[in-house]
Structure formats: C-alpha cells, structure tokens
Design a protein around this motif. Sequence first.
Motif, short mmCIF file in Angstrom:
data_model
loop_
_atom_site.label_atom_id
_atom_site.label_comp_id
_atom_site.label_asym_id
_atom_site.label_seq_id
_atom_site.Cartn_x
_atom_site.Cartn_y
_atom_site.Cartn_z
N SER A 128 -19.06 15.22 -23.63
CA SER A 128 -19.41 15.31 -21.99
C SER A 128 -18.96 14.53 -21.13
N LYS A 129 -19.38 13.21 -21.99
CA LYS A 129 -18.85 12.32 -20.49
C LYS A 129 -17.85 11.46 -20.33
N GLU A 130 -17.15 11.48 -22.01
CA GLU A 130 -15.65 11.47 -22.26
C GLU A 130 -14.77 11.91 -22.38
N ARG A 131 -15.48 13.51 -21.84
CA ARG A 131 -14.07 14.43 -20.97
C ARG A 131 -14.11 13.70 -19.88
N GLU A 132 -15.65 13.64 -18.57
CA GLU A 132 -15.57 14.08 -17.56
C GLU A 132 -15.04 12.35 -17.42
N GLY A 133 -14.46 11.46 -17.77
CA GLY A 133 -14.25 10.19 -17.79
C GLY A 133 -12.94 9.90 -17.72
N LYS A 134 -12.92 11.39 -18.97
CA LYS A 134 -11.06 12.08 -18.45
C LYS A 134 -9.97 12.41 -17.84
N ALA A 135 -10.98 13.27 -17.03
CA ALA A 135 -11.21 14.30 -16.26
C ALA A 135 -10.24 12.92 -14.83
N ASP A 136 -11.60 12.23 -14.56
CA ASP A 136 -11.54 11.23 -13.56
C ASP A 136 -10.13 9.94 -13.38
N GLN A 137 -10.04 10.04 -14.70
CA GLN A 137 -8.76 9.44 -14.58
C GLN A 137 -7.49 10.09 -14.01
N ALA A 138 -7.34 11.44 -15.04
CA ALA A 138 -6.36 12.21 -14.88
C ALA A 138 -6.24 12.50 -13.25
N LYS A 139 -7.29 12.71 -12.41
CA LYS A 139 -7.33 12.47 -10.71
C LYS A 139 -6.72 11.64 -10.34
N ALA A 140 -7.14 10.44 -10.56
CA ALA A 140 -6.62 9.39 -10.04
C ALA A 140 -5.23 9.40 -10.19
N ALA A 141 -3.88 10.08 -11.69
CA ALA A 141 -2.83 9.94 -11.49
C ALA A 141 -2.35 10.95 -10.54
N ALA A 142 -3.37 12.21 -11.30
CA ALA A 142 -2.38 13.40 -10.60
C ALA A 142 -2.09 12.52 -8.70
N ARG A 143 -2.89 11.91 -8.06
CA ARG A 143 -3.38 12.10 -6.87
C ARG A 143 -1.71 10.59 -6.82
N LYS A 144 -2.01 9.70 -7.55
CA LYS A 144 -1.06 8.49 -7.09
C LYS A 144 0.42 9.13 -7.16
N LYS A 145 0.58 10.26 -8.27
CA LYS A 145 2.62 11.39 -8.23
C LYS A 145 2.39 11.86 -7.42
N ALA A 146 0.91 12.52 -6.42
CA ALA A 146 0.79 13.20 -5.48
C ALA A 146 1.38 12.20 -4.36
N ALA A 147 1.05 10.76 -3.63
CA ALA A 147 1.58 10.07 -3.50
C ALA A 147 2.69 9.21 -3.35
N ALA A 148 3.47 9.57 -4.65
CA ALA A 148 5.18 8.68 -4.29
C ALA A 148 5.58 10.08 -4.16
N VAL A 149 5.40 11.17 -4.72
CA VAL A 149 6.00 12.46 -3.86
C VAL A 149 6.27 12.72 -2.22
N ARG A 150 5.12 12.31 -1.80
CA ARG A 150 4.89 12.45 -1.13
C ARG A 150 6.35 10.56 0.19
N ASP A 151 6.10 9.84 -0.68
CA ASP A 151 6.50 9.11 -0.10
C ASP A 151 8.27 9.32 -0.15
N ARG A 152 8.21 9.96 -1.01
CA ARG A 152 10.11 10.45 -1.44
C ARG A 152 10.39 10.87 -0.86
#
Length: 64
Positions: free
Chosen positions: A26-50
């Motif tokens: 459960s903790k392992e999946r939670e960690g992966k979800a946090d990382q995915a959230k950060a990656a999605a936020r980064k991609k959204a910011a890049a799209v917004r900048d473009r």
Amino acid sequence: MSDDNTRDKLKGKAKELIGKATGDKSKEREGKADQAKAAARKKAAAVRDRVDGAKESLKRRNDS
C-alpha cells in the motif's frame, strides 16, 4: 510550482522505497501515485507554457 513537483516526487520516491523495504504494498503504491501526480503536474505546466507562448505569438502577429 516546481518546488511542489520536486517535493511530491521525492516524497513519493521515499514512500515507494519504504514500502519496498518493509513489504508494505500500500505504501509502495502510494509513493508511485505521488510520483505520477508530480509528473502529471509537470507536463500540465509545460503544456500551459506552450499554449501561453502560442497565444502571445498570435497576439504579436495580429498587432502588427
């Protein structure tokens, strides 16, 4: 925004590693979800900048 992404990514990686070390899936999946959230936020910011860059370019072209 970058600080939030970095914090979420690091927090997620730590949770994932702790989960792996302790066998807590459960903790392992939670960690992966946090990382995915950060990656999605980064991609959204890049799209917004473009999009903002494209809008500014079009505005300059129309003002000329």
